[in-house]
Design an enzyme around this catalytic site. Structure first.
Site, mmCIF file in Angstrom:
data_model
loop_
_atom_site.group_PDB
_atom_site.id
_atom_site.type_symbol
_atom_site.label_atom_id
_atom_site.label_comp_id
_atom_site.label_asym_id
_atom_site.label_seq_id
_atom_site.Cartn_x
_atom_site.Cartn_y
_atom_site.Cartn_z
ATOM 1 N N HIS A 376 -34.748 0.343 -2.460
ATOM 2 C CA HIS A 376 -34.431 1.773 -2.489
ATOM 3 C C HIS A 376 -35.368 2.626 -1.640
ATOM 4 O O HIS A 376 -35.390 3.840 -1.818
ATOM 5 C CB HIS A 376 -34.491 2.296 -3.927
ATOM 6 C CG HIS A 376 -33.337 1.879 -4.787
ATOM 7 N ND1 HIS A 376 -32.119 2.521 -4.772
ATOM 8 C CD2 HIS A 376 -33.221 0.865 -5.674
ATOM 9 C CE1 HIS A 376 -31.302 1.936 -5.638
ATOM 10 N NE2 HIS A 376 -31.940 0.919 -6.188
ATOM 11 N N LYS A 567 -34.490 18.194 -6.122
ATOM 12 C CA LYS A 567 -34.804 16.767 -6.056
ATOM 13 C C LYS A 567 -36.300 16.606 -6.234
ATOM 14 O O LYS A 567 -37.046 17.595 -6.296
ATOM 15 C CB LYS A 567 -34.357 16.158 -4.725
ATOM 16 C CG LYS A 567 -34.892 16.881 -3.486
ATOM 17 C CD LYS A 567 -34.290 16.297 -2.221
ATOM 18 C CE LYS A 567 -32.826 16.603 -2.137
ATOM 19 N NZ LYS A 567 -32.093 15.688 -1.247
ATOM 20 N N ARG A 568 -36.753 15.367 -6.312
ATOM 21 C CA ARG A 568 -38.186 15.111 -6.437
ATOM 22 C C ARG A 568 -38.935 15.784 -5.288
ATOM 23 O O ARG A 568 -38.488 15.772 -4.145
ATOM 24 C CB ARG A 568 -38.401 13.594 -6.396
ATOM 25 C CG ARG A 568 -39.825 13.128 -6.514
ATOM 26 C CD ARG A 568 -39.853 11.630 -6.803
ATOM 27 N NE ARG A 568 -39.018 10.868 -5.882
ATOM 28 C CZ ARG A 568 -39.481 10.261 -4.794
ATOM 29 N NH1 ARG A 568 -40.757 10.353 -4.466
ATOM 30 N NH2 ARG A 568 -38.663 9.574 -4.026
ATOM 31 N N LYS A 573 -38.934 14.679 1.860
ATOM 32 C CA LYS A 573 -37.707 15.423 1.529
ATOM 33 C C LYS A 573 -37.749 16.849 2.089
ATOM 34 O O LYS A 573 -36.766 17.551 2.099
ATOM 35 C CB LYS A 573 -37.496 15.430 0.019
ATOM 36 C CG LYS A 573 -37.229 14.030 -0.544
ATOM 37 C CD LYS A 573 -37.041 14.055 -2.048
ATOM 38 C CE LYS A 573 -36.842 12.664 -2.617
ATOM 39 N NZ LYS A 573 -35.541 12.049 -2.262
ATOM 40 N N THR A 675 -28.392 10.727 -3.653
ATOM 41 C CA THR A 675 -27.166 10.821 -4.461
ATOM 42 C C THR A 675 -26.882 12.268 -4.840
ATOM 43 O O THR A 675 -25.735 12.610 -5.142
ATOM 44 C CB THR A 675 -27.261 9.962 -5.733
ATOM 45 O OG1 THR A 675 -28.462 10.265 -6.432
ATOM 46 C CG2 THR A 675 -27.218 8.485 -5.388
ATOM 47 N N LYS A 679 -23.214 14.445 -5.198
ATOM 48 C CA LYS A 679 -22.799 15.301 -6.317
ATOM 49 C C LYS A 679 -22.407 16.681 -5.814
ATOM 50 O O LYS A 679 -21.390 17.255 -6.250
ATOM 51 C CB LYS A 679 -23.945 15.412 -7.330
ATOM 52 C CG LYS A 679 -24.289 14.111 -8.013
ATOM 53 C CD LYS A 679 -25.640 14.166 -8.699
ATOM 54 C CE LYS A 679 -26.116 12.780 -9.091
ATOM 55 N NZ LYS A 679 -27.522 12.758 -9.531
#
Length: 860
Positions: A376, A567-568, A573, A675, A679
């Protein structure tokens, strides 16, 4: 207490074969009253919502139980192949609403609760999120289980029953504050304790070699400090198909409650020391492994999961099929969710050799035929490595087996590439150095028959980069399985109004076949349908605005664009790039550059790991910028910014239906899949993003004209790094120069001078791996196109509909079908259907409930 004593004869059918439970409104309301008054002992004077929620949970759980039992019987009777999903995280969220949806009891439960003057949705909101995961990895595992049950695949999940989640995030003066997330503080009505299946897990000790009665050399692990693993089973219902699969979670306990001798001698702390030490293993999700104690506990958790689960599976095999393991590999498959459970490779070898007395070759054939590994991450630092010293201390027998696996593996490498010592060093499971390390990803690859990435780009980059040597040795092992999400939770449950609109327009088959959403494309330009779509979106935005007001005390105008990144918190990111754009918009407003302005509400949320200093500083920056922007009357409603604390599954269920623009802006080549992007897309949000992870496939599905692309590609990122000069980039871009000047001048930290210096330094650092400055210009330009596009609401709505219509590929149903077709090779098994009845066994076994003695309404 002896939990393994059994009755001498079979239970009578009258006790085990009870009539099916009623699912009509009257029976459900009666069962609710029974649990509320007789089981929980509450009456009309109680006004706590919690007990009403618990009563309804027990009613629903009863209906799951009978389907759960029939599923287990069907699997046992089939004698077919089974798969087991081992994951250190399962981010399940709330269970009540999802269970009711999958049982098909939405209308009946709603009416039953109306009969006792309660609101079903309010009860569903009273449930606490299960703290069994952190982010995308754990939520993906939960979606996988949902899809396996819906597809009627015999797949069982194995995880850890953490008493405390990662942490509950609170924002104080802009800083992240971590508080214990004691999610198991109250009874968890969604689990069944199964102490009769407890397993003993070993730590420490030493290996003792001996010769058995057949003259064979054997080994046993002795003088160990053992803990017990107690299983708790959680039902995982499929969608209206009678199947209920199992997630088994392990809780650690001592082999004895306490030392009575020490207690009697007055050493009270010492008397319970072993109990406390054992229970620490499953106390907290993701202990901070920056310290030696944290590393010790983390490795204990990983081995605890692997050992208890494999022992459990082998025990079932021996009980049902005896000691012959010749067909074990044909009937079992273990999917390792990332490197966390990769101890399973060595542990299965230990169990097969030391406990089942197989020879090495036979044990290795079984192991390499049953283990499958999912990777991952593309970040080398995220590939787990544990000091050999720590392994030797905690798991000496496993270390011996790992050394032997590695020696035999390196002989295979040497035979393929004679004399290539550099390659052998690169591929060795043991990384040499001042502190030798066990490379857990390498152990998983060597011990598995399948290695998969989770998006097409990710899988390709694994083969070309991180695992290139292994791909050259075993290309047949490597494959791709693009992630997905379950549309049951992430559209049917969380966005009921949109779900109803879709079902009214194209039918409801999309709930189990998401590809059916392609039928929406023909409605994308229908003005009547567009108007209904806009009405649903506006209502969802109103609900999201209420959440932001409640949790952030910031007013979001639903007419504005809702721009969301949740998100984290991690540098790759690039929440930092997002907040730089916010500063740019603020600067434009202050300069009076507001012609044709598009009002924008920016929502950012996520947790930073407790030891990740720069990520926590980014949270502080976001909050400081928000404070300045939201309190400037000159800015007004043109721009609002909020940081949502304690981001969680139940919050996302409100966020993704109300989002207009989804921020998926990671540095290209760093995000494995994502993911959250799926969504948002499924719920009609448009994406601004880089060509990274699953963004690439999302753009392919929806069409480049319906995706806002910016930034460097993965190949260009690597090229840029060779001569990266962020200071020259800043100097050449007037907008970026102004943003950096505001940061450096302390405009957003007037009473905290210099606090953001590390962030300023990181942006200007020529070794910045995330290339924030390099993508800023492209990002701002594309954001301007986003603003222009949003002003044309008819066109925006058309693109929104097309995003939902194109999301069919991103269902975990498709993902699980691919796992099954290419890795697991299971046969779907249907359980015997549960018939309908108005007879409620709770009433039959416990006596009829006199309606006159039950409060007509439960005050909430």
């Amino acid at each position: 207490m002896n939990t393994k004593r059994f009755v001498k004869s079979s239970l009578c059918p009258e006790l085990t074969d009870i009539p099916p439970l009623g699912i009509d409104e009257t029976t459900l309301a009666r069962a609710f009253r029974h649990y509320y008054t007789n089981h929980l002992g509450r009456d009309k004077s109680c006004n706590l919502l919690h007990y009403a929620y618990e009563s309804l949970a027990l009613v629903v759980r009863d209906r799951l139980m009978e389907r759960w039992k029939k599923t287990r019987y069907a699997y046992e009777d089939s004698g077919g192949k089974r798969a087991y999903y081992l994951s250190l995280e399962f981010l399940m969220g709330r269970s009540l609403g999802n269970s009711i949806l999958n049982l098909g009891l939405d209308e009946e439960i709603t009416e039953a609760m109306n009969r006792v003057c309660l609101d079903f949705e309010e009860l569903a909101d009273a449930e606490q999120d299960a703290g069994l995961g952190n982010g995308g990895l754990g939520r993906l595992a939960a979606c996988f289980l949902d899809s396996c049950a819906t597809l009627q695949l015999p797949v069982q999940g194995y995880g850890i029953r953490y008493e405390y989640g990662m942490f509950r995030q609170r924002i104080q003066d802009g800083f992240q504050v971590e508080e214990p997330d004691h999610w198991l503080g109250a009874d968890n009505r969604w689990e069944i304790e199964r102490p009769e299946y407890a397993q003993r897990v070993k730590f420490g000790g030493r290996s003792e070699f001996y010769t058995d009665h057949n003259g064979a050399s054997r080994c046993r692990w002795v003088d160990t400090r053992d803990v017990l693993a107690y299983p708790y089973d959680v039902p995982i219902p499929g969608h209206q198909n009678g199947t209920v699969n199992t997630l088994r979670l392990w809780k650690a306990g001592a082999t004895a409650e306490f030392d009575l001798g020490e207690f009697n001698s007055g050493d009270y702390p010492g008397s319970v020391a072993a109990k406390n030490e054992a229970e620490k293993i499953t106390m907290v999700l993701y202990p901070n492994d920056a310290s030696e104690n944290g590393k010790d506990l983390r490795l204990r958790q990983q081995y605890f999961l692997a050992s208890a689960s494999l022992q459990d599976i082998l025990d079932k095999w021996v009980v049902t099929r005896g000691s012959d393991l010749s067909s074990f590999a044909e009937n079992n498959c273990f999917q390792l969710n990332d490197t966390h459970p990769s101890c399973a490779v060595a542990e299965l070898m230990r169990l097969l050799m030391d406990e089942q007395h197989l020879e090495w070759d036979a044990a290795w054939d079984i192991t390499r035929s049953t283990m499958a590994y999912t990777n991952h991450t593309l970040l080398p630092e995220a590939l787990e490595k544990w000091p050999v010293r720590l392994f030797e201390q905690l798991l000496p027998r496993l270390l011996e087996i790992i050394y032997e696996i590695n020696a035999r593996f390196l002989r295979e490498v040497a035979a393929r590439w004679p004399g290539d010592m550099e390659r052998q060093q690169r591929m060795s499971i043991i990384e040499e150095g001042a502190e030798p390390q066990v490379r857990m990803a390498f152990l998983a690859i060597v011990g598995s028959f399948s290695v998969n990435g989770v998006a097409e780009l990710h899988s390709r980059l694994l083969q070309e980069g991180l695992f290139r040597d292994f791909f050259e040795l075993w290309p047949e092992k490597f494959n791709n399985k693009t992630n997905g999400v379950t549309q049951r939770r992430w559209l049917a449950w969380c966005n009921k109004e949109l779900s109803s609109l879709i079902s009214d327009s194209i039918g409801n088959e999309w709930v189990t076949d998401l590809a059916q959403l392609t039928q929406l494309k023909q409605l994308a330009t229908d003005e009547t349908f567009q108007q209904r779509w806009q009405q649903v979106k506006f209502a969802n935005k109103q609900q999201l605005a209420e959440l932001v007001k409640t949790e952030c005390d910031v007013d979001f105008d639903p007419h504005a664009m809702f721009d969301v990144q949740v998100k984290r918190i991690h540098e790759y990111k690039r929440q930092l790039l997002n907040v730089l754009h916010v500063i740019h918009l603020y600067d434009r407003i202050k300069r009076g550059d507001c012609e044709d302005w598009t009002p924008r509400c920016v929502l950012i949320g996520g947790k930073a790991a407790p030891g990740y200093a720069i990520a926590k500083l980014i949270i502080k920056l976001i909050n400081n910028v928000a404070k300045v922007v939201n309190n400037d009357p000159e800015v007004g409603d043109k721009l609002k910014v909020a940081f949502l604390p304690n981001y969680r599954v139940s919050a996302m269920e409100r966020i993704c239906p109300g989002t207009d623009l989804s921020e998926q802006i990671s540095t290209a080549g760093k995000e494995a899949s994502g993911t959250g992007n799926m969504k948002f897309m499924m719920n009609g949000a448009l994406t601004i993003g880089t060509l990274d992870g699953a963004n690439i496939e999302i753009r392919e599905e929806v069409g480049e004209e319906n995706f806002f692309l910016f930034g460097l590609t993965a190949a260009e990122v690597e090229e840029q790094r060779r001569n990266y000069d962020p200071k020259a980039i800043i100097a050449a871009d007037e907008n970026l120069s102004r943003v950096m000047q505001l940061l450096e001048s302390g405009h957003f930290s007037q009473f905290e001078r210099g606090i953001f210096a590390p962030i300023v330094g990181a942006i200007g650092n020529r070794y910045d791996p995330w290339l924030v400055a390099a993508d800023f210009t492209s990002y701002v330009a594309m954001q301007e196109q986003v603003s222009q596009a949003y002003r044309d609401q008819q066109s925006w709505t058309r693109m929104s509909i097309l995003n939902t219509a194109s999301s069919g590929k991103f269902s975990t149903d498709r993902t699980m079908q691919e796992y099954n077709a290419e890795i697991w090779k299971l046969k779907p098994i249907a359980a015997q259907p549960v018939g309908k009845s108005t007879v409620d066994p709770a009433r039959a076994l416990n006596g009829l409930v006199n309606a006159e003695q039950v409060p007509a309404a439960v005050e909430s």
